[in-house]
Design an enzyme around this catalytic site. Structure first.
Site, PDB file in Angstrom:
ATOM      1  N   SER A  40      -9.046 -19.911 -17.034  1.00 38.89           N
ATOM      2  CA  SER A  40      -9.487 -21.040 -17.616  1.00 38.89           C
ATOM      3  C   SER A  40     -10.024 -21.399 -15.001  1.00 38.89           C
ATOM      4  O   SER A  40     -10.573 -23.100 -15.416  1.00 38.89           O
ATOM      5  CB  SER A  40      -8.498 -22.094 -17.448  1.00 38.89           C
ATOM      6  OG  SER A  40      -7.175 -21.697 -17.075  1.00 38.89           O
ATOM      7  N   LYS A  78      -4.406 -25.188 -12.816  1.00 39.89           N
ATOM      8  CA  LYS A  78      -5.173 -26.833 -13.519  1.00 39.89           C
ATOM      9  C   LYS A  78      -5.351 -27.426 -12.610  1.00 39.89           C
ATOM     10  O   LYS A  78      -4.025 -27.894 -10.729  1.00 39.89           O
ATOM     11  CB  LYS A  78      -5.495 -27.707 -14.984  1.00 39.89           C
ATOM     12  CG  LYS A  78      -5.175 -27.148 -15.360  1.00 39.89           C
ATOM     13  CD  LYS A  78      -6.237 -26.073 -16.593  1.00 39.89           C
ATOM     14  CE  LYS A  78      -5.685 -25.605 -17.855  1.00 39.89           C
ATOM     15  NZ  LYS A  78      -6.522 -23.805 -18.053  1.00 39.89           N
TER      16      LYS A  78
END
Length: 179
Positions: A40, A78
């Site tokens: 990701s 993230k």
């Protein structure tokens, strides 16, 4: 056992206990190692990259953070896009924070099969709120097509943030401060 040997063993024992306490304090309160899982955050981080996370950093926009995932029993990494009070809009693959457009050179655009890597959205469409609430952040992965992030599970509580990524120590060819 003579006195010299006893003193030497006692000295070594004190040193080992001191080192263990120091490691415990540092890992608990200052920093911790993390291993990247998943794709990701590609191309910034790849599977099995090894990182050092600072637990005492002030979190700013565009920092990479590690946090306890709200929908799973695991940690995620993230990029912080929205801070408390921010409005966040994505329109035609352009990020707008508080009405200002931002370039996102870290976003993985190589795997895009369509023209856009991030679908259009506003915070209100995703969360029902116009701004990032106090005590929370809004995060996105750099590999937007393969990232479960705030678009999926909403805002991240600051209490769930473990820390900010400060250093990559593996792979050796990419050692240093990641951007």
């Amino acid at each position: 056992m003579n006195d010299h040997v006893k003193k030497e063993l006692y000295s070594w024992g004190k040193s080992i206990v001191f080192a263990l306490v120091l490691v415990f304090v540092c890992r608990t309160f200052l920093f911790t190692p993390v291993i990247v899982k998943g794709e990701s955050m590609e191309p910034t981080f790849e599977e099995n990259d090894k990182l050092i996370v600072s637990k005492i950093s002030k979190i700013n926009r565009f920092d990479q953070i590690v946090f306890q995932a709200p929908n799973q029993d695991e940690q995620h990494i993230k990029r912080v896009i929205g801070l408390p009070g921010d409005t966040v809009v994505m329109e035609d693959d352009v990020l707008y924070v508080n009405g200002k457009s931002y370039e996102e050179p870290y976003v993985n655009r190589k795997s895009a099969t369509a023209n856009k890597v991030t679908g259009d959205f506003t915070l209100e469409q995703l969360t029902g709120k116009q701004q990032v609430p106090k005590g929370f952040v809004f995060v996105l992965g750099d590999n937007r097509l393969k990232s479960g992030d705030s678009r999926l599970y909403g805002f991240i509580s600051k209490d769930e943030i473990i820390g900010e990524v400060k250093f990559r120590y593996y792979p050796l060819k990419q050692i240093g401060n990641p951007r």
